[in-house]
Design a protein around this motif. Structure first.
Motif, mmCIF file in Angstrom:
data_model
loop_
_atom_site.group_PDB
_atom_site.id
_atom_site.type_symbol
_atom_site.label_atom_id
_atom_site.label_comp_id
_atom_site.label_asym_id
_atom_site.label_seq_id
_atom_site.Cartn_x
_atom_site.Cartn_y
_atom_site.Cartn_z
ATOM 1 N N HIS A 70 -8.990 -13.911 15.216
ATOM 2 C CA HIS A 70 -7.996 -13.680 16.273
ATOM 3 C C HIS A 70 -8.106 -14.745 17.348
ATOM 4 O O HIS A 70 -7.222 -14.895 18.177
ATOM 5 C CB HIS A 70 -8.315 -12.359 16.992
ATOM 6 C CG HIS A 70 -7.875 -11.152 16.270
ATOM 7 N ND1 HIS A 70 -6.562 -10.829 16.169
ATOM 8 C CD2 HIS A 70 -8.564 -10.185 15.627
ATOM 9 C CE1 HIS A 70 -6.463 -9.686 15.491
ATOM 10 N NE2 HIS A 70 -7.675 -9.300 15.138
ATOM 11 N N VAL A 114 3.686 0.481 2.808
ATOM 12 C CA VAL A 114 3.450 -0.617 3.747
ATOM 13 C C VAL A 114 3.431 -1.918 2.961
ATOM 14 O O VAL A 114 2.704 -2.034 1.968
ATOM 15 C CB VAL A 114 2.096 -0.452 4.468
ATOM 16 C CG1 VAL A 114 1.855 -1.624 5.407
ATOM 17 C CG2 VAL A 114 2.042 0.868 5.207
ATOM 18 N N ALA A 130 2.043 -5.150 3.079
ATOM 19 C CA ALA A 130 1.058 -5.915 3.833
ATOM 20 C C ALA A 130 1.258 -7.407 3.603
ATOM 21 O O ALA A 130 1.081 -8.204 4.512
ATOM 22 C CB ALA A 130 -0.343 -5.490 3.426
ATOM 23 N N TYR A 152 0.856 -1.194 0.000
ATOM 24 C CA TYR A 152 0.000 0.000 0.000
ATOM 25 C C TYR A 152 0.879 1.227 0.000
ATOM 26 O O TYR A 152 1.937 1.235 0.619
ATOM 27 C CB TYR A 152 -0.871 0.031 1.262
ATOM 28 C CG TYR A 152 -1.947 -1.011 1.303
ATOM 29 C CD1 TYR A 152 -3.066 -0.917 0.484
ATOM 30 C CD2 TYR A 152 -1.855 -2.086 2.178
ATOM 31 C CE1 TYR A 152 -4.055 -1.880 0.541
ATOM 32 C CE2 TYR A 152 -2.848 -3.045 2.243
ATOM 33 C CZ TYR A 152 -3.951 -2.938 1.421
ATOM 34 O OH TYR A 152 -4.929 -3.871 1.470
ATOM 35 N N GLU A 158 -13.353 -12.584 10.398
ATOM 36 C CA GLU A 158 -13.758 -12.421 11.795
ATOM 37 C C GLU A 158 -15.274 -12.455 11.952
ATOM 38 O O GLU A 158 -15.880 -11.498 12.415
ATOM 39 C CB GLU A 158 -13.201 -11.101 12.336
ATOM 40 C CG GLU A 158 -11.703 -11.034 12.111
ATOM 41 C CD GLU A 158 -11.043 -9.949 12.932
ATOM 42 O OE1 GLU A 158 -11.550 -9.662 14.031
ATOM 43 O OE2 GLU A 158 -10.014 -9.421 12.489
ATOM 44 N N PRO A 202 -1.367 -11.857 14.562
ATOM 45 C CA PRO A 202 -1.593 -10.619 15.302
ATOM 46 C C PRO A 202 -2.194 -9.538 14.404
ATOM 47 O O PRO A 202 -2.148 -9.653 13.178
ATOM 48 C CB PRO A 202 -0.201 -10.208 15.781
ATOM 49 C CG PRO A 202 0.744 -10.947 14.922
ATOM 50 C CD PRO A 202 0.067 -12.184 14.451
ATOM 51 N N SER A 203 -2.712 -8.512 15.047
ATOM 52 C CA SER A 203 -3.329 -7.416 14.311
ATOM 53 C C SER A 203 -2.307 -6.754 13.386
ATOM 54 O O SER A 203 -1.160 -6.550 13.769
ATOM 55 C CB SER A 203 -3.879 -6.397 15.307
ATOM 56 O OG SER A 203 -4.510 -5.374 14.618
ATOM 57 N N GLY A 204 -2.698 -6.473 12.193
ATOM 58 C CA GLY A 204 -1.813 -5.807 11.239
ATOM 59 C C GLY A 204 -0.889 -6.759 10.511
ATOM 60 O O GLY A 204 -0.041 -6.327 9.733
ATOM 61 N N SER A 205 -1.055 -8.082 10.710
ATOM 62 C CA SER A 205 -0.136 -9.026 10.093
ATOM 63 C C SER A 205 -0.498 -9.309 8.638
ATOM 64 O O SER A 205 0.263 -9.945 7.921
ATOM 65 C CB SER A 205 -0.115 -10.337 10.889
ATOM 66 O OG SER A 205 -1.425 -10.862 10.969
ATOM 67 N N GLY A 206 -1.674 -8.842 8.188
ATOM 68 C CA GLY A 206 -2.015 -8.990 6.769
ATOM 69 C C GLY A 206 -3.088 -10.024 6.497
ATOM 70 O O GLY A 206 -3.287 -10.414 5.341
ATOM 71 N N LYS A 207 -3.822 -10.442 7.528
ATOM 72 C CA LYS A 207 -4.836 -11.487 7.347
ATOM 73 C C LYS A 207 -5.945 -11.024 6.390
ATOM 74 O O LYS A 207 -6.286 -11.713 5.425
ATOM 75 C CB LYS A 207 -5.458 -11.867 8.703
ATOM 76 C CG LYS A 207 -4.455 -12.242 9.764
ATOM 77 C CD LYS A 207 -5.121 -12.623 11.058
ATOM 78 C CE LYS A 207 -5.878 -11.468 11.716
ATOM 79 N NZ LYS A 207 -4.984 -10.424 12.289
ATOM 80 N N SER A 208 -6.494 -9.848 6.704
ATOM 81 C CA SER A 208 -7.598 -9.348 5.870
ATOM 82 C C SER A 208 -7.125 -9.115 4.448
ATOM 83 O O SER A 208 -7.819 -9.441 3.473
ATOM 84 C CB SER A 208 -8.148 -8.046 6.439
ATOM 85 O OG SER A 208 -8.685 -8.277 7.709
ATOM 86 N N THR A 209 -5.910 -8.558 4.331
ATOM 87 C CA THR A 209 -5.372 -8.289 2.995
ATOM 88 C C THR A 209 -5.263 -9.589 2.210
ATOM 89 O O THR A 209 -5.657 -9.662 1.036
ATOM 90 C CB THR A 209 -3.999 -7.628 3.127
ATOM 91 O OG1 THR A 209 -4.119 -6.483 3.969
ATOM 92 C CG2 THR A 209 -3.485 -7.199 1.771
HETATM 93 N N1 LIG Z 1 -5.830 0.712 2.380
HETATM 94 C C1 LIG Z 1 -4.659 0.610 3.055
HETATM 95 N N2 LIG Z 1 -3.726 1.564 2.894
HETATM 96 C C2 LIG Z 1 -2.548 1.513 3.512
HETATM 97 N N3 LIG Z 1 -2.197 0.516 4.341
HETATM 98 C C3 LIG Z 1 -3.094 -0.461 4.571
HETATM 99 C C4 LIG Z 1 -4.379 -0.465 3.923
HETATM 100 N N4 LIG Z 1 -5.053 -1.573 4.319
HETATM 101 C C5 LIG Z 1 -4.224 -2.227 5.161
HETATM 102 N N5 LIG Z 1 -3.046 -1.581 5.310
HETATM 103 C C6 LIG Z 1 -1.896 -1.996 6.109
HETATM 104 O O1 LIG Z 1 -1.580 -3.305 5.735
HETATM 105 C C7 LIG Z 1 -1.219 -4.058 6.877
HETATM 106 C C8 LIG Z 1 -2.096 -5.317 6.946
HETATM 107 O O2 LIG Z 1 -3.430 -4.920 7.182
HETATM 108 P P1 LIG Z 1 -4.600 -5.985 7.402
HETATM 109 O O3 LIG Z 1 -5.869 -5.228 7.432
HETATM 110 O O4 LIG Z 1 -4.468 -7.030 6.363
HETATM 111 O O5 LIG Z 1 -4.265 -6.565 8.820
HETATM 112 P P2 LIG Z 1 -5.034 -7.670 9.674
HETATM 113 O O6 LIG Z 1 -4.111 -8.741 9.879
HETATM 114 O O7 LIG Z 1 -6.341 -7.953 9.036
HETATM 115 O O8 LIG Z 1 -5.266 -6.862 11.014
HETATM 116 P P3 LIG Z 1 -6.496 -6.945 12.040
HETATM 117 O O9 LIG Z 1 -6.334 -8.184 12.773
HETATM 118 O O10 LIG Z 1 -6.290 -5.731 12.899
HETATM 119 O O11 LIG Z 1 -7.735 -6.851 11.230
HETATM 120 C C9 LIG Z 1 -1.387 -3.149 8.073
HETATM 121 O O12 LIG Z 1 -0.093 -2.679 8.453
HETATM 122 C C10 LIG Z 1 -2.239 -2.038 7.564
HETATM 123 O O13 LIG Z 1 -1.879 -0.832 8.213
#
Ligand SMILES: Nc1ncnc2c1ncn2[C@@H]1O[C@H](COP(=O)(O)OP(=O)(O)OP(=O)(O)O)[C@@H](O)[C@H]1O
Ligand SMILES: [Mg+2]
Lengths: 234, 810
Positions: A214, A31, A33, A24, A181, A52-59
Motif C-alpha cells: 500500500h 465477487v 476479484a 469468488y 505487504e 486500494p484495499s480490495g482491488s485484488g492485489k493479494s488475489t
Molecule cells: N475467499 C474470498 N471469498 C470471497 N471474496 C473474496 C475472498 N478473498 C477475497 N475476496 C474479495 O476479492 C476482492 C479482492 O480481494 P484481495 O484480498 O485480493 O484485495 P487486496 O487488494 O489484497 O486488498 P487489501 O489491500 O485490503 O489486502 C475483495 O473484494 C475481497 O472481498
C-alpha cells in the motif's frame, strides 16, 4: 518480430498472465476479484503491485504464485503453465521455483529461526548438508539475523521475523520471490532494511521479486510499479 | 449474554461433536448395562418360577437338619425314599423335581444326558410342548428342543439311556425354561424312579397343589410364593454382581469421556480467549462470561446425554434379541424400560460433562480484557507445569508405591487398589512433563520426516498429556487384564496338569487288556503318545470293589506333570480318591492290599488324576504278583485334538476290549473356554474406553488443525504436498497413541505383577507371572494404527484447504 527475438522475450519473462480472471462465490454474492489481467514480469526485476484495499492485489499474487487456481485465463511461470498442473505438481513447483514472504505469521512458532529457514529444503526431502547450512548462515549474515538463529519466533522482533522469512524464501534459490505487504507491520527504519534486502535479491542475486504494498515509499524501492483498481490493471 | 450463549452454541456446536460422541458412548454404556441387567433378571424370573406356577406349596429339605438326609451326591436334597413316598401319597397333586446324569446313545453316537421327571397333572407341567405329545407312561420320553436339534433327534426316534441302555421312544419335543431342574430328556415319574439307585439320582423339591398334609421328617413345606421370592433374591444377587461389574467398566469409560470433554473445552476456550477478552472489554463481567460458558458446557452435556439414552436403550434391546437368537440357552427376558437406569445415565452424562468443563471454564475468567488488544501470539496456550502439580504427582507416586509394597506384604486387596489409584493418579499428573519427552524420543525414530509432527505433538504439553491420558487408562487396564489372565491361566494349567496328569485313561478290572489295544489307541487321531500300564487286580481294605494296582515307571512319556505322580515311594500306595464313591479310607491310613493270597501293608497317599487305579512302587508290585498284566492304557492327546471325537473313538475301542474310559479333556476344554470368554468379555468392555480415547485423539487433532490453519497454509505455500500434510498429522496422532500405549503397557504389566504377588499367588501358590508378549505387541500395533485412523478425518479436512484460503482466513 523474428522467432529468435520472440524466444529471447519469452526467456526474459519470468511470469506472464493472459486474460486472468478470478471470481469468488456465486449468484448475488459473486465477487469479481480479477477481471481480465494481462501482465508480463521481466526476469531479474523488482516489481511492486499497488492499489486500494480490495482491488485484488493479494488475489493476483496468489494466482501468479500458484497458491490458488484462477477462474479463467493462463499463468505461465518460468515456462510452465500453472493451469496444467495438479495440486501435487503445483506444490512441488512452488517448492522449487517460488519463495514467499507474508505480512505476518511467516514462521512456525515451534521451530527455531534456523529450522524455519531450512524448512523448505526439508519439505523437499533434501538432506541438509554442510553446504546448505553454510548457505543458510551466509543468508542470515546478509540479513543481519545470524546471532538469532537459535531463537524461536516468539523471541524475535517483527523486523527480525520478516528477515528470517526472507532468508527462508531465498534459501532454495528460487526464480521468483513473492512478498505480500512484507513491511505492513514494521516501522519505517526496519521497513527500509527489509526493502533493501528485497532489492538486493533482485539486483545482486538475479531473482525476480514481486511485492504487494500500500505504501508509496515502499514502492519506490521497486524497478517497476503496477497499479490495480477494481480487479484490473490501471 | 443470552445472545452470546446462543450464538456461541450455533457457531461452535460442530466443534463439540467429538466430545459429544464420547459422552454419548459413555451414557449409552450405562444404559446398556441397565437394560441387560433387567433382561437377565427378567429371564431368571421367567425360568426360576416356572416349575411352581401351578403349585400352592413346595417341599424342600430343611436346611437346619444335620446331618443332611439327601443322597451322597447331593446331600442338601430330599431324602429319596421319603420323597417318593410323599409323591405316591399325593398322586396327581405332586410334581417331583430333580434330575440325574446318565449315559445316552442316539443311533451310533454315545454321550451323556440329563434326565428329569415330568408331572402327572397338566397344571403342574412346566415344560412347554412344541411337537408330539407328553409321555403317557414307561418307555416314552420327550426331548428338549435344543438337544433334539443338536443331536438330530425327531419325534418317533428311539434313544437308549442309562447303564442298562433302557430304550425310550421319543414322543414329543419340549421347551423348558432355565432352572436348576432343567433337563435334556423328560420322562414320566415312574420311569424316572427306574434310575433311583444311580449315585447322581436325587429329588430336590416337590411342588404340591393344595395341602401337603404331614411333611416327612427332615423336610419343610413352604408356600410356593415364599419359595420363589426367596430363590429370586439369591439369583438377583448374582445379576447385581454382574451389573456392578458392568457399572465399573462404564465408570472407566465415563472417566475417559470426561478427559476427552475436558480437553475439548480447554482447547476451544484457548482458541476463543480473544473473544472472551473482547467481551470483557465491551463491559461483560467475569461472572457473565463464566456463566455463559458454563451454560454452554451444560447444554452440550445435556444434549449428548439425551442422545446417549435412546442409543443405549436401542443397543441394549438389540443385544438381548441377539443373545436370544445366538445363544438360546442363556436366559434373557425382554424387560420393561429400566427407567432408573435411563435417568441415571442421563444424569451421569450431564454431570461428567459439567465437572470435566469446570477447570477449563475457570481459566476463562483469568483472561484480562487487555488480551484482546495484544497481538495474537501473546495468547499463548503453553502453560508452565506448576510446582504444586509436580509436588502432588510426586506424592502420588511415592504414596502409591509404598501402598503397593504394603499390599504385597500384607496381601491386602483394598490397599492394593488404593495404591494403584494413587500411583496412577501421580502418573496422570506427571503427564505434561513425561509424555512430551517420550514423544520426542519416539519421534526421533521417525527421523527428520517426523520432526514437524513431533514438534506439533509436544508444543502444548498439557493438551498432549490429557489426550494420551485418556488412552493410557484403557491401555493400562487392558494390559493388566491380559497379563493377569495369562498368569492366572498358566497357573490354572499348571494346577490342572498336576491334578490331572493323564489326559485319558482306559482301564479294566475284569480281564487284562488285549495286547493290540495299545496299538489301536496309538493309531487313533488326536492321540500323541500312549503307554500300557501293568499291574494286577487287588482288593484294598476299605474299598468295596477290587481295583487295578499298577506301577508306571514310564509315566513321564504321557504325564503332563512330567511323571512325578507315578514315582511312588516303596511302602505306599497312591489313590485317586476322587474316582471312588463311598470311601472307607483316608490319606495316611495303613491298608492291606491283597492279590490272591499275597498281601502287603501300604500307607495311603491321596493324589488325583489318573482314574480308578492304585499306584505302587515296582518292588511292592513284585511282592504282589510275579508277572504283571496290562491293566490300563494312558493317553497323552495332541494339542489340536478334538476332545469330543477323541473320547468317542477311545470309548468305542475300550468298549470292544471290555474296559472303561476316564477323561479330563472335556473338563480342560470347558476351563479353557471359560477363561477365553472371560478374557474377551473384559477386553470388549474395556474396548469401549479405548474407542472413546481414540475419538479423543481425533478430536484433539481436529481442534488443533483448526487452530493451525494458517501454519498449514504456509507450509503448503512453501511446498508441503497434501499427502505430506496428511502424513504429518497421521504421524502426530500415531506418536500420541504409541506413547500412551507403551506407557500404559509398562504400567499395566507392573500392576499385573503387583496383583499377582498380592492376589493370584495366594490362590495358586505355584503361579509365575506370564507376560503375553504377542498380545501386548498386538495392543501397541492396534493402538498405533487406530491413532493413524483417528487422524484421517481431521487430516483430510486440513488438506482440502487451498494455501491461499488458509492464508486469508483469520
Ligand atoms: N475467499 C474470498 N471469498 C470471497 N471474496 C473474496 C475472498 N478473498 C477475497 N475476496 C474479495 O476479492 C476482492 C479482492 O480481494 P484481495 O484480498 O485480493 O484485495 P487486496 O487488494 O489484497 O486488498 P487489501 O489491500 O485490503 O489486502 C475483495 O473484494 C475481497 O472481498
Ligand atoms: Mg491483500
Amino acid at each position: 518480430m523474428t522467432s529468435t527475438a520472440r524466444r529471447a522475450t519469452r526467456e526474459a519473462l519470468a511470469v506472464s498472465a493472459r486474460d486472468l480472471t478470478k471470481t469468488y462465490g456465486r449468484g448475488d454474492a459473486q465477487v469479481h476479484a480479477l477481471r481480465g489481467i494481462d501482465l508480463d514480469l521481466v526476469r531479474g526485476r523488482f516489481t511492486a503491485i499497488m492499489g486500494p484495499s480490495g482491488s485484488g492485489k493479494s488475489t493476483l499474487m496468489h494466482c501468479l504464485a500458484g497458491l490458488d487456481q484462477a477462474s479463467g485465463g493462463t499463468v505461465t511461470v518460468a515456462g510452465t503453465e500453472l493451469g496444467s498442473l495438479d495440486d501435487d505438481a503445483l506444490t512441488v513447483f512452488r517448492r522449487e521455483h517460488v519463495g514467499f514472504v507474508f505480512q505476518a505469521f511467516n514462521l512456525l512458532p515451534m521451530l527455531t529461526a534456523l529450522q524455519n529457514i531450512l524448512l523448505p529444503l526439508e519439505l523437499g526431502g533434501r538432506r541438509v548438508d554442510e553446504e546448505t547450512r553454510e548457505r543458510a548462515h551466509a543468508l542470515a549474515e546478509t540479513l543481519g539475523v545470524a546471532d538469532r538463529l537459535d531463537h524461536r519466533p516468539a523471541e524475535l522482533s517483527g523486523g527480525q521475523q520478516q528477515r528470517v522469512a526472507i532468508a527462508r524464501a531465498l534459501v532454495t534459490g528460487p526464480d521468483l520471490l513473492f512478498a505480500d505487504e512484507p513491511t505492513g507491520n514494521l516501522d519505517s527504519a526496519t521497513s527500509a532494511e527489509v526493502l533493501e534486502h528485497l532489492r538486493r535479491s533482485a539486483r545482486e542475486l538475479g531473482r525476480t521479486v514481486v511485492m504487494v504494498t500500500h505504501d508509496r515509499d515502499a514502492a519506490a524501492y521497486a524497478d517497476d510499479v503496477v497499479t490495480m483498481r477494481d480487479g484490473r490493471i490501471a | 449474554m443470552r445472545t452470546v450463549l446462543l450464538a456461541s452454541l450455533r457457531t461452535h456446536l460442530r466443534r463439540y461433536v467429538a466430545a459429544a460422541v464420547a459422552v454419548v458412548v459413555g451414557v449409552a454404556f450405562v444404559v446398556v448395562v441397565g437394560v441387560l441387567t433387567a433382561g437377565a433378571r427378567a429371564g431368571l424370573m421367567d425360568g426360576f418360577g416356572a416349575p411352581y406356577r401351578g403349585a400352592d406349596h413346595v417341599v424342600v429339605a430343611d436346611p437346619g437338619v444335620r446331618p443332611p438326609r439327601g443322597p451322597s451326591c447331593c446331600p442338601d436334597t430330599l431324602d429319596v425314599a421319603a420323597a417318593i413316598a410323599l409323591v405316591d401319597r399325593l398322586g396327581d397333586d405332586a410334581s417331583g423335581l430333580g434330575r440325574v446324569l446318565l449315559p445316552m446313545q442316539v443311533g451310533d453316537e454315545r454321550g451323556s444326558t440329563t434326565v428329569g421327571p415330568i408331572a402327572a397333572s397338566e397344571e403342574l407341567r412346566w415344560q412347554e410342548l412344541t411337537a408330539g405329545r407328553f409321555p403317557a407312561g414307561d418307555g416314552e420320553a420327550v426331548v428338549h428342543v435344543w438337544d433334539a436339534t443338536a443331536l438330530d433327534i425327531a419325534v418317533g426316534d428311539r434313544i437308549r439311556v442309562g447303564a442298562d441302555a433302557t430304550e425310550l421312544a421319543v414322543v414329543g419335543l419340549v421347551n423348558s425354561p432355565s432352572t436348576e431342574s432343567q433337563a435334556s430328556v423328560y420322562v414320566a415319574w415312574a420311569q424316572y424312579l427306574h434310575w433311583r439307585e444311580h449315585p447322581l439320582f436325587h429329588i430336590g423339591k416337590i411342588a404340591v397343589r393344595g395341602d401337603v398334609g404331614p411333611v416327612p421328617e427332615g423336610a419343610v413345606a413352604r408356600t410356593a410364593e415364599e419359595h420363589v421370592t426367596e430363590g429370586l433374591a439369591g439369583l438377583s444377587n448374582d445379576t447385581d454382581a454382574y451389573a456392578l461389574m458392568g457399572v465399573l467398566f462404564a465408570a472407566v469409560a465415563l472417566v475417559v469421556a470426561g478427559l476427552v470433554v475436558a480437553n475439548t473445552f480447554a482447547i476451544l476456550f484457548a482458541q476463543r480467549m480473544r473473544d472472551f477478552a473482547l467481551l470483557r472489554c465491551v463491559g461483560a463481567t467475569r461472572r457473565q462470561v463464566l456463566g455463559s460458558v458454563r451454560r454452554e458446557a451444560l447444554a452440550v452435556g445435556a444434549l449428548a446425554s439425551l442422545i446417549g439414552v435412546p442409543v443405549g436403550g436401542g443397543l441394549g434391546y438389540g443385544l438381548i434379541a441377539l443373545v436370544n437368537a445366538v445363544a438360546p440357552t442363556t436366559p434373557m427376558g425382554v424387560p420393561g424400560l429400566p427407567v432408573p437406569w435411563l435417568l441415571a445415565g442421563f444424569a451421569v452424562g450431564t454431570l461428567v460433562t459439567a465437572v470435566a468443563s469446570w477447570l477449563p471454564t475457570r481459566g476463562v475468567v483469568r483472561v484480562s480484557p487487555l488480551a484482546a488488544l495484544r497481538p495474537e501470539s501473546a495468547v499463548d496456550a503453553r502453560t508452565a507445569t506448576g510446582r504444586s502439580r509436580l509436588a502432588l504427582a510426586a506424592s502420588g507416586l511415592v504414596v502409591g508405591t509404598v501402598l503397593l509394597g504394603v499390599a504385597i506384604a500384607r496381601r491386602d486387596t483394598m490397599v492394593m487398589v488404593a495404591g494403584g489409584a494413587a500411583f496412577f493418579g501421580g502418573v496422570l499428573l506427571l503427564g505434561p512433563v513425561v509424555v512430551p519427552r517420550m514423544v520426542r524420543v519416539a519421534g526421533a525414530l521417525l527421523g527428520p520426516a517426523g520432526r514437524l509432527a513431533t514438534e506439533n505433538a509436544v508444543r502444548n504439553p498439557r493438551r498432549t498429556a490429557t489426550t494420551t491420558a485418556a488412552l493410557l487408562i484403557g491401555v493400562t487396564l487392558t494390559t493388566a487384564v491380559l497379563t493377569g489372565l495369562a498368569t492366572y491361566g498358566a497357573a490354572l494349567d499348571e494346577t490342572t496338569n498336576r491334578n490331572h496328569p493323564v489326559d485319558v485313561a482306559l482301564g479294566s478290572t475284569a480281564a487284562p487288556l488285549p495286547a493290540d489295544l495299545l496299538d489301536q489307541v496309538r493309531g487313533t487321531t488326536g492321540v500323541e503318545r500312549a503307554i500300557a500300564v501293568h499291574g494286577a487286580v487287588a482288593r484294598v481294605d476299605g474299598l468295596a470293589h477290587p481295583i487295578p494296582v499298577v506301577s508306571a515307571p514310564d509315566a513321564a512319556h504321557v504325564a503332563r506333570d512330567g511323571g512325578g505322580f507315578a514315582r511312588v515311594e516303596p511302602g505306599t500306595i497312591r489313590l485317586d480318591l476322587g474316582s471312588f464313591r463311598d470311601l472307607g479310607i483316608e490319606p495316611g491310613d495303613r491298608v492291606a492290599v491283597r492279590v490272591g493270597d499275597r498281601r502287603v501293608e501300604l500307607r495311603v497317599i491321596s493324589l488325583s488324576g489318573w482314574g480308578n487305579a492304585g499306584l505302587v512302587a515296582p518292588e511292592d508290585l513284585a511282592r504282589l504278583v510275579d508277572t504283571p498284566e496290562p491293566r490300563a492304557v494312558w493317553v497323552r492327546t495332541a494339542p489340536d485334538a478334538d476332545p469330543l471325537r477323541l473320547v468317542d473313538d477311545l470309548t468305542g475301542l475300550a468298549a470292544g476290549a471290555g474296559a472303561g474310559v476316564e477323561d479330563q479333556l472335556q473338563a480342560r476344554a470347558v476351563q479353557q473356554r471359560e477363561l477365553d470368554v472371560l478374557t474377551w468379555s473384559v477386553l470388549g468392555l474395556l474396548g469401549v474406553s479405548v474407542a472413546i480415547a481414540l475419538v479423543g485423539i481425533g478430536n484433539t487433532l481436529g481442534l488443533s488443525v483448526l487452530e493451525r490453519a494458517r501454519e498449514h497454509a504456509m507450509l503448503r505455500a512453501l511446498g508441503l504436498t497434501r499427502r505430506q500434510l496428511r502424513r504429518m498429522l497421521a504421524a502426530e496422532a500415531a506418536l500420541m497413541a504409541v506413547v500412551a500405549t507403551l506407557l500404559g503397557t509398562t504400567i499395566g504389566v507392573a500392576f499385573a505383577w503387583v496383583t499377582h504377588e498380592t492376589l493370584i499367588k495366594q490362590a495358586l501358590t505355584r503361579a509365575t507371572l506370564q507376560i503375553p508378549w504377542p498380545s501386548l505387541g498386538a495392543v501397541v500395533l492396534v493402538a498405533a494404527l487406530a491413532g493413524v485412523l483417528a487422524s484421517v478425518v481431521p487430516a483430510r479436512r486440513a488438506a482440502r484447504v487451498t494455501p491461499a484460503a488458509g492464508l486469508t482466513h483469520d
